[in-house]
Design a protein around this motif. Structure first.
Motif, mmCIF file in Angstrom:
data_model
loop_
_atom_site.group_PDB
_atom_site.id
_atom_site.type_symbol
_atom_site.label_atom_id
_atom_site.label_comp_id
_atom_site.label_asym_id
_atom_site.label_seq_id
_atom_site.Cartn_x
_atom_site.Cartn_y
_atom_site.Cartn_z
ATOM 1 N N VAL A 136 0.851 -1.094 0.106
ATOM 2 C CA VAL A 136 -0.042 -0.094 0.134
ATOM 3 C C VAL A 136 0.952 1.150 0.199
ATOM 4 N N ARG A 137 1.964 1.314 0.666
ATOM 5 C CA ARG A 137 2.792 2.280 0.712
ATOM 6 C C ARG A 137 3.871 2.476 -0.372
ATOM 7 N N GLU A 138 4.255 1.360 -1.167
ATOM 8 C CA GLU A 138 5.250 1.720 -1.964
ATOM 9 C C GLU A 138 4.656 1.348 -3.591
ATOM 10 N N GLU A 139 3.865 0.711 -3.918
ATOM 11 C CA GLU A 139 3.464 0.285 -4.978
ATOM 12 C C GLU A 139 2.532 1.769 -5.708
ATOM 13 N N GLU A 140 2.370 1.686 -7.120
ATOM 14 C CA GLU A 140 1.790 2.720 -7.582
ATOM 15 C C GLU A 140 0.287 2.781 -7.329
ATOM 16 N N PRO A 141 -0.190 4.146 -6.938
ATOM 17 C CA PRO A 141 -1.390 4.070 -6.258
ATOM 18 C C PRO A 141 -2.479 3.579 -7.145
ATOM 19 N N GLU A 142 -2.643 3.574 -8.355
ATOM 20 C CA GLU A 142 -3.789 3.098 -9.052
ATOM 21 C C GLU A 142 -3.449 1.714 -9.058
ATOM 22 N N THR A 143 -2.421 1.082 -9.121
ATOM 23 C CA THR A 143 -2.280 -0.500 -8.924
ATOM 24 C C THR A 143 -2.599 -1.027 -7.563
ATOM 25 N N VAL A 144 -2.489 -0.092 -6.492
ATOM 26 C CA VAL A 144 -2.943 -0.551 -5.236
ATOM 27 C C VAL A 144 -4.600 -0.314 -5.175
ATOM 28 N N ARG A 145 -4.912 0.707 -5.546
ATOM 29 C CA ARG A 145 -6.528 0.782 -5.743
ATOM 30 C C ARG A 145 -7.112 0.034 -6.335
ATOM 31 N N ASP A 146 -6.664 -0.524 -7.655
ATOM 32 C CA ASP A 146 -7.127 -1.802 -8.264
ATOM 33 C C ASP A 146 -7.289 -3.019 -7.547
ATOM 34 N N ARG A 147 -6.201 -3.042 -6.795
ATOM 35 C CA ARG A 147 -6.019 -4.565 -5.906
ATOM 36 C C ARG A 147 -7.005 -4.487 -4.889
ATOM 37 N N LEU A 148 -7.070 -3.212 -4.321
ATOM 38 C CA LEU A 148 -8.044 -3.278 -3.018
ATOM 39 C C LEU A 148 -9.547 -3.038 -3.432
ATOM 40 N N LEU A 149 -9.651 -3.064 -4.796
ATOM 41 C CA LEU A 149 -11.270 -2.907 -5.267
ATOM 42 C C LEU A 149 -11.587 -4.377 -5.704
ATOM 43 N N GLU A 150 -10.565 -5.208 -5.676
ATOM 44 C CA GLU A 150 -10.872 -6.649 -5.926
ATOM 45 C C GLU A 150 -11.458 -7.391 -4.722
ATOM 46 N N ILE A 151 -10.994 -6.920 -3.488
ATOM 47 C CA ILE A 151 -11.370 -7.428 -2.342
ATOM 48 C C ILE A 151 -12.775 -7.153 -2.108
ATOM 49 N N ARG A 152 -13.361 -8.182 -1.801
ATOM 50 C CA ARG A 152 -14.967 -8.112 -1.481
ATOM 51 C C ARG A 152 -15.567 -7.315 -0.552
ATOM 52 N N GLY A 153 -16.112 -6.539 -0.520
ATOM 53 C CA GLY A 153 -16.634 -5.319 0.508
ATOM 54 C C GLY A 153 -15.915 -4.030 0.507
ATOM 55 N N VAL A 154 -14.963 -3.992 -0.718
ATOM 56 C CA VAL A 154 -14.064 -2.763 -0.770
ATOM 57 C C VAL A 154 -14.441 -2.083 -2.125
ATOM 58 N N GLY A 155 -15.181 -0.805 -1.626
ATOM 59 C CA GLY A 155 -15.629 0.097 -2.655
ATOM 60 C C GLY A 155 -14.462 1.051 -3.062
ATOM 61 N N PRO A 156 -14.795 2.100 -3.979
ATOM 62 C CA PRO A 156 -13.874 3.249 -4.069
ATOM 63 C C PRO A 156 -13.569 4.023 -2.955
ATOM 64 N N LYS A 157 -14.437 4.318 -2.044
ATOM 65 C CA LYS A 157 -14.256 5.224 -0.968
ATOM 66 C C LYS A 157 -13.358 4.431 0.253
ATOM 67 N N THR A 158 -13.623 2.980 0.435
ATOM 68 C CA THR A 158 -12.706 2.562 1.260
ATOM 69 C C THR A 158 -11.303 2.257 0.672
ATOM 70 N N ALA A 159 -11.237 2.007 -0.323
ATOM 71 C CA ALA A 159 -9.890 2.040 -1.224
ATOM 72 C C ALA A 159 -9.172 3.416 -0.899
ATOM 73 N N ASP A 160 -9.738 4.094 -1.226
ATOM 74 C CA ASP A 160 -9.228 5.660 -1.263
ATOM 75 C C ASP A 160 -8.784 5.979 0.220
ATOM 76 N N CYS A 161 -9.650 5.659 1.278
ATOM 77 C CA CYS A 161 -8.979 6.069 2.356
ATOM 78 C C CYS A 161 -7.915 5.218 3.026
#
Length: 268
Positions: A136-161
């Motif tokens: 989360v700290r080191e990878e490209e933000p869009e890469t992290v965001r896309d990966r987080l959005l693949e987790i069940r229950g994680v929407g855009p606001k959660t990923a961005d937080c």
């Protein structure tokens, strides 16, 4: 300048961060001018440093509930499962026990399933929260965001937080219900914009270093002034500190009526 309230789970004591300074100067966009005014009214902070998985858990707990309800649930969860690798602890948790622990947050059965599934996925892929935190700290933000959005229950606001409060990523402006309402009501985004379009407009028009405190301060502004059913402007121009910056889309000051900004577009 006021201190950030402890009950604001998006920031406050839970969000951490350090005081940031900037020279407001001449804003390039109205959205930046609004955020500058929020910074004068409330606080200016740079965020980052939260443990990524705990941040993810906090944000899931806060979904569809108030901070007053979700904060005690978070405290109970950490008391029972914290102290080690939280992801491993929740991956092995008994669902009914976890649901009981977070009961105060509401939707506890659904949220406990989300947390256990997310924890199992993170343990399987990252072997625990340490490597996940580094990602989360080191990878490209869009890469992290896309990966987080693949987790069940994680929407855009959660990923961005998670990106903001854990990764400390500048230029991330999470959009919750308050931000979504205020940005459209003020005319900072189209009246019928969904959460993602609002985010795109704010991240385009607000300098990266101002997005974090813009998010948390706008939430507080929504709680104190720009409420869904009775915004302060209905009490007169002097009642709202951002009155002159606002298009008041969906607000009729004469009739003292309020509708969602999207309804204004639908009626045209």
């Amino acid at each position: 300048m006021a201190d950030e309230p402890a009950e604001n789970i998006s920031g406050g004591v839970g969000g951490g961060g350090v005081e940031a300074t900037f020279a407001p100067g001449e804003a390039d966009t109205r959205a930046e001018a609004v955020v500058d005014e929020l910074g004068e009214l409330y606080w200016r902070k740079a965020y980052g440093g939260q443990d990524a998985f705990e941040c993810l858990v906090r944000t899931i707990l806060s979904q569809n509930t108030s901070d007053v309800a979700s904060q005690p649930a978070h405290d109970e969860l950490m008391a029972r499962y914290g102290g080690g690798d939280l992801a491993k602890a929740l991956a092995d948790a008994e669902r009914s026990e976890l649901a009981e622990t977070i009961h105060a947050a509401g939707l506890y059965n659904q949220k406990s399933e989300m947390m256990i599934d997310a924890a199992a996925e993170i343990v399987d892929e990252f072997s625990g929260e340490t490597a996940f935190d580094a990602c989360v700290r080191e990878e490209e933000p869009e890469t992290v965001r896309d990966r987080l959005l693949e987790i069940r229950g994680v929407g855009p606001k959660t990923a961005d937080c998670v990106l903001l409060f854990s990764g400390g990523r500048g230029g991330v402006f999470p959009v919750d219900t308050h931000v979504h309402r205020i940005a459209r009501r003020m005319g900072l985004a189209p009246p019928d914009a969904d959460h993602e379009v609002v985010r795109e407009h704010l991240e385009r028009d607000v300098p990266a270093e101002k997005c974090g405190f813009g998010h948390t301060a706008m939430i507080q502004f929504g709680r104190e002034y720009c409420k869904a059913l009775k915004p302060a402007c209905l009490d007169g121009p002097e009642a709202c500190p951002l009155y002159d910056y606002c298009d008041k889309v969906g607000v009729d000051e004469v009739d003292e009526s309020v509708v969602d900004p999207a309804e204004v577009v639908a009626d045209d």
